[in-house]
Motif scaffolding. Structure first.
Motif, PDB file in Angstrom:
ATOM      1  N   PRO A  90      47.964  56.091  28.764  1.00 16.27           N
ATOM      2  CA  PRO A  90      46.584  56.056  29.138  1.00 16.27           C
ATOM      3  C   PRO A  90      45.628  56.964  28.103  1.00 16.27           C
ATOM      4  CG  PRO A  90      47.860  56.651  31.204  1.00 16.27           C
ATOM      5  CD  PRO A  90      48.887  56.638  29.959  1.00 16.27           C
ATOM      6  N   SER A  91      46.421  58.229  27.640  1.00 16.64           N
ATOM      7  CA  SER A  91      45.361  58.850  26.617  1.00 16.64           C
ATOM      8  C   SER A  91      45.590  58.284  25.068  1.00 16.64           C
ATOM      9  CB  SER A  91      46.255  60.357  26.433  1.00 16.64           C
ATOM     10  OG  SER A  91      47.385  60.249  26.086  1.00 16.64           O
ATOM     11  N   GLY A  92      46.493  57.293  25.114  1.00 13.82           N
ATOM     12  CA  GLY A  92      46.777  56.634  23.818  1.00 13.82           C
ATOM     13  C   GLY A  92      47.726  57.258  23.017  1.00 13.82           C
ATOM     14  N   ARG A  93      48.443  58.420  23.443  1.00 12.55           N
ATOM     15  CA  ARG A  93      49.383  59.057  22.792  1.00 12.55           C
ATOM     16  C   ARG A  93      50.860  58.758  23.342  1.00 12.55           C
ATOM     17  NH1 ARG A  93      49.298  65.281  22.163  1.00 12.55           N
ATOM     18  NH2 ARG A  93      50.710  64.323  20.448  1.00 12.55           N
ATOM     19  N   THR A  94      51.604  58.185  22.268  1.00  9.57           N
ATOM     20  CA  THR A  94      52.889  57.799  22.434  1.00  9.57           C
ATOM     21  C   THR A  94      53.958  58.420  21.455  1.00  9.57           C
ATOM     22  OG1 THR A  94      52.673  55.594  21.447  1.00  9.57           O
ATOM     23  CG2 THR A  94      52.274  55.803  23.738  1.00  9.57           C
ATOM     24  N   SER A  95      55.171  58.312  21.584  1.00  7.71           N
ATOM     25  CA  SER A  95      56.027  58.810  20.763  1.00  7.71           C
ATOM     26  C   SER A  95      56.934  57.294  20.582  1.00  7.71           C
ATOM     27  CB  SER A  95      56.866  59.703  21.068  1.00  7.71           C
ATOM     28  OG  SER A  95      56.385  61.177  21.027  1.00  7.71           O
ATOM     29  N   GLN A  96      57.379  57.002  19.417  1.00  7.48           N
ATOM     30  CA  GLN A  96      58.247  55.885  19.320  1.00  7.48           C
ATOM     31  C   GLN A  96      59.401  56.335  18.390  1.00  7.48           C
ATOM     32  OE1 GLN A  96      56.122  52.424  17.437  1.00  7.48           O
ATOM     33  NE2 GLN A  96      54.506  52.782  19.068  1.00  7.48           N
ATOM     34  N   VAL A  97      60.480  55.756  18.705  1.00 10.06           N
ATOM     35  CA  VAL A  97      61.905  55.713  17.892  1.00 10.06           C
ATOM     36  C   VAL A  97      62.495  54.321  17.756  1.00 10.06           C
ATOM     37  CG1 VAL A  97      64.125  56.649  18.198  1.00 10.06           C
ATOM     38  CG2 VAL A  97      62.319  57.858  18.863  1.00 10.06           C
ATOM     39  N   ARG A  98      62.445  53.999  16.578  1.00  8.27           N
ATOM     40  CA  ARG A  98      62.830  52.429  16.233  1.00  8.27           C
ATOM     41  C   ARG A  98      64.212  52.581  15.559  1.00  8.27           C
ATOM     42  NH1 ARG A  98      60.318  47.389  15.209  1.00  8.27           N
ATOM     43  NH2 ARG A  98      58.425  48.199  15.790  1.00  8.27           N
ATOM     44  N   SER A  99      65.141  51.747  15.836  1.00 11.29           N
ATOM     45  CA  SER A  99      66.237  51.276  15.285  1.00 11.29           C
ATOM     46  C   SER A  99      66.435  49.782  14.974  1.00 11.29           C
ATOM     47  CB  SER A  99      67.434  51.620  16.191  1.00 11.29           C
ATOM     48  OG  SER A  99      67.440  51.211  17.446  1.00 11.29           O
ATOM     49  N   LEU A 100      67.633  49.433  14.647  1.00 14.81           N
ATOM     50  CA  LEU A 100      67.738  47.973  14.278  1.00 14.81           C
ATOM     51  C   LEU A 100      67.615  47.080  15.556  1.00 14.81           C
ATOM     52  CD1 LEU A 100      68.226  46.034  11.855  1.00 14.81           C
ATOM     53  CD2 LEU A 100      70.894  46.033  12.660  1.00 14.81           C
ATOM     54  N   TRP A 101      68.007  47.387  16.572  1.00 15.02           N
ATOM     55  CA  TRP A 101      68.065  46.630  17.918  1.00 15.02           C
ATOM     56  C   TRP A 101      66.898  47.066  18.936  1.00 15.02           C
ATOM     57  CZ3 TRP A 101      71.852  42.873  19.815  1.00 15.02           C
ATOM     58  CH2 TRP A 101      72.869  42.852  18.866  1.00 15.02           C
ATOM     59  N   LEU A 102      66.326  48.500  18.758  1.00 19.84           N
ATOM     60  CA  LEU A 102      65.542  48.687  19.757  1.00 19.84           C
ATOM     61  C   LEU A 102      64.177  49.361  19.242  1.00 19.84           C
ATOM     62  CD1 LEU A 102      68.297  50.353  22.015  1.00 19.84           C
ATOM     63  CD2 LEU A 102      67.039  48.275  22.612  1.00 19.84           C
ATOM     64  N   LEU A 103      63.043  49.197  20.209  1.00 24.28           N
ATOM     65  CA  LEU A 103      62.184  50.125  19.981  1.00 24.28           C
ATOM     66  C   LEU A 103      61.737  50.760  21.318  1.00 24.28           C
ATOM     67  CD1 LEU A 103      59.300  51.005  18.595  1.00 24.28           C
ATOM     68  CD2 LEU A 103      58.319  49.001  19.409  1.00 24.28           C
ATOM     69  N   SER A 110      53.045  61.140  31.249  1.00 28.45           N
ATOM     70  CA  SER A 110      54.169  60.964  32.221  1.00 28.45           C
ATOM     71  C   SER A 110      55.423  61.346  31.684  1.00 28.45           C
ATOM     72  CB  SER A 110      54.062  59.370  32.851  1.00 28.45           C
ATOM     73  OG  SER A 110      54.436  58.499  31.745  1.00 28.45           O
ATOM     74  N   GLY A 111      55.973  61.040  30.658  1.00 26.66           N
ATOM     75  CA  GLY A 111      57.311  61.122  30.094  1.00 26.66           C
ATOM     76  C   GLY A 111      58.095  59.857  30.544  1.00 26.66           C
ATOM     77  N   HIS A 112      57.281  58.900  31.042  1.00 25.36           N
ATOM     78  CA  HIS A 112      58.150  57.637  31.200  1.00 25.36           C
ATOM     79  C   HIS A 112      58.504  56.913  29.660  1.00 25.36           C
ATOM     80  CE1 HIS A 112      58.814  53.525  32.642  1.00 25.36           C
ATOM     81  NE2 HIS A 112      58.393  53.154  31.683  1.00 25.36           N
ATOM     82  N   MET A 113      59.657  56.473  29.850  1.00 23.82           N
ATOM     83  CA  MET A 113      60.393  55.752  28.594  1.00 23.82           C
ATOM     84  C   MET A 113      60.733  54.500  28.749  1.00 23.82           C
ATOM     85  SD  MET A 113      63.409  57.376  26.244  1.00 23.82           S
ATOM     86  CE  MET A 113      62.304  59.000  25.899  1.00 23.82           C
ATOM     87  N   GLU A 114      60.290  53.635  27.808  1.00 28.55           N
ATOM     88  CA  GLU A 114      60.651  52.197  27.903  1.00 28.55           C
ATOM     89  C   GLU A 114      61.174  51.817  26.629  1.00 28.55           C
ATOM     90  OE1 GLU A 114      61.885  49.508  29.307  1.00 28.55           O
ATOM     91  OE2 GLU A 114      60.221  49.381  30.697  1.00 28.55           O
ATOM     92  N   GLY A 115      62.092  50.738  26.493  1.00 17.53           N
ATOM     93  CA  GLY A 115      62.523  50.226  25.372  1.00 17.53           C
ATOM     94  C   GLY A 115      62.484  48.848  25.291  1.00 17.53           C
ATOM     95  N   GLU A 116      62.026  48.255  24.164  1.00 19.10           N
ATOM     96  CA  GLU A 116      62.010  46.771  23.915  1.00 19.10           C
ATOM     97  C   GLU A 116      63.158  46.208  22.896  1.00 19.10           C
ATOM     98  OE1 GLU A 116      59.217  43.513  21.705  1.00 19.10           O
ATOM     99  OE2 GLU A 116      58.574  45.359  21.661  1.00 19.10           O
ATOM    100  N   VAL A 196      52.103  61.998  16.252  1.00 15.73           N
ATOM    101  CA  VAL A 196      51.104  62.674  15.567  1.00 15.73           C
ATOM    102  C   VAL A 196      50.435  61.798  14.433  1.00 15.73           C
ATOM    103  CG1 VAL A 196      51.827  65.031  16.119  1.00 15.73           C
ATOM    104  CG2 VAL A 196      52.553  64.026  13.874  1.00 15.73           C
ATOM    105  N   ASP A 197      49.467  62.269  13.834  1.00 13.84           N
ATOM    106  CA  ASP A 197      48.639  61.317  12.810  1.00 13.84           C
ATOM    107  C   ASP A 197      49.017  61.977  11.476  1.00 13.84           C
ATOM    108  OD1 ASP A 197      46.777  63.304  12.177  1.00 13.84           O
ATOM    109  OD2 ASP A 197      45.403  62.450  13.614  1.00 13.84           O
ATOM    110  N   GLU A 198      48.774  61.430  10.279  1.00 14.44           N
ATOM    111  CA  GLU A 198      49.087  61.896   8.971  1.00 14.44           C
ATOM    112  C   GLU A 198      48.283  63.327   8.553  1.00 14.44           C
ATOM    113  OE1 GLU A 198      46.031  59.080   6.762  1.00 14.44           O
ATOM    114  OE2 GLU A 198      48.340  58.639   6.503  1.00 14.44           O
ATOM    115  N   ASN A 199      47.106  63.588   9.407  1.00 13.08           N
ATOM    116  CA  ASN A 199      46.373  64.652   9.057  1.00 13.08           C
ATOM    117  C   ASN A 199      46.918  66.031   9.863  1.00 13.08           C
ATOM    118  OD1 ASN A 199      44.650  63.440   7.201  1.00 13.08           O
ATOM    119  ND2 ASN A 199      43.530  62.368   9.069  1.00 13.08           N
ATOM    120  N   ALA A 200      47.975  65.830  10.799  1.00 13.40           N
ATOM    121  CA  ALA A 200      48.693  66.824  11.529  1.00 13.40           C
ATOM    122  C   ALA A 200      49.134  68.005  10.865  1.00 13.40           C
ATOM    123  CB  ALA A 200      49.610  66.280  12.448  1.00 13.40           C
TER     124      ALA A 200
END
Length: 243
Positions: A90-103, A110-116, A196-200
């Motif tokens: 909702p706040s627009g802030r997320t963390s992403q971890v990408r691998s070959l098979w998963l995002l 909320s701490g909710h985690m989902e994978g595509e 975080v963004d590139e200016n952090a």
């Protein structure tokens, strides 16, 4: 008579589609709607061809044929949109971890985690949409192909389902647990992981790291793999900054 038969066939297809919708996910509904629309378009083209109206029939048949060929790409587009809707914070802030098979995407609030799933037979689906057996099948598919994807999936399974799933895993020849990430990480990936963004600056990097550690540390229901990823991301960004 021809048009009556077409109407009956269309009604049967519609009834099957409605029955499927009642038990389908959002992505499956979208795919079914696209497929049904293309099939109906093709039927209309065939009927026009049978009745001799070739000038109208060929464009409809061509559109239906091209649409069916592109159905996978269209479904992939809607899947990505659904994945974003499901994981965006909702706040627009997320963390992403990408691998070959998963995002993997985590909501900071909320701490909710989902994978595509990015490839393989379950491509375009979310991990939460898979049954327990399908998750084990995915684990089997990834095993031996990409270590980071395997550890990322195992970390998500540990977080969402506990460690009991390991007893039913198809592959037991690999060491259990969640070792440190095996791949190198660049600054862009590190920023995506910490959200975080590139200016952090250093303070913002440390703050994001501490906040996420509270949600992903093993003592908080997290996993050593996720904790290692956060530590790696912090080190990459701090080392990138001029001293």
């Amino acid at each position: 008579m021809i048009w009556l038969g077409a109407g009956v066939l269309s009604l049967i297809l519609l009834l099957f589609a409605l029955n499927a919708v009642a038990h389908a996910s959002r992505q499956q509904i979208v795919r079914a709607f696209i497929a049904l629309s293309l099939v109906l378009l093709g039927i209309a083209g065939l009927l026009l061809a049978i009745t001799g109206k070739l000038a109208l029939a060929f464009p409809l048949l061509g559109s239906a044929g091209v649409g069916l060929l592109k159905l996978r790409a269209l479904a992939r587009l809607f899947s990505a949109r659904a994945s974003w809707d499901a994981t965006a914070a909702p706040s627009g802030r997320t963390s992403q971890v990408r691998s070959l098979w998963l995002l993997m995407v985590m909501d900071h609030d909320s701490g909710h985690m989902e994978g595509e799933i990015l490839m393989g037979r379950f491509e375009g689906r979310l991990l939460s949409q898979l049954t327990s057996e399908e998750l084990l099948d995915l684990h089997q598919d990834i095993a031996g192909h990409d270590e980071d994807s395997l550890r990322l999936l195992e970390a998500w399974l540990d977080r969402e389902h506990g460690t009991d799933w390991r007893r039913n895993a198809h592959h037991t020849d690999k060491p259990q647990g969640s070792p440190s990430p095996t791949s190198d990480m660049n600054a862009e990936e590190a920023r995506a992981i910490l959200g975080v963004d590139e200016n952090a600056d250093a303070d913002a990097i440390h703050k994001a790291h501490r906040s996420l550690m509270k949600k992903l540390h093993p003592d908080q229901g997290g996993n050593t793999y996720f904790a290692a990823k956060l530590n790696q991301a912090k080190d990459v960004l701090l080392n990138e900054r001029p001293s």
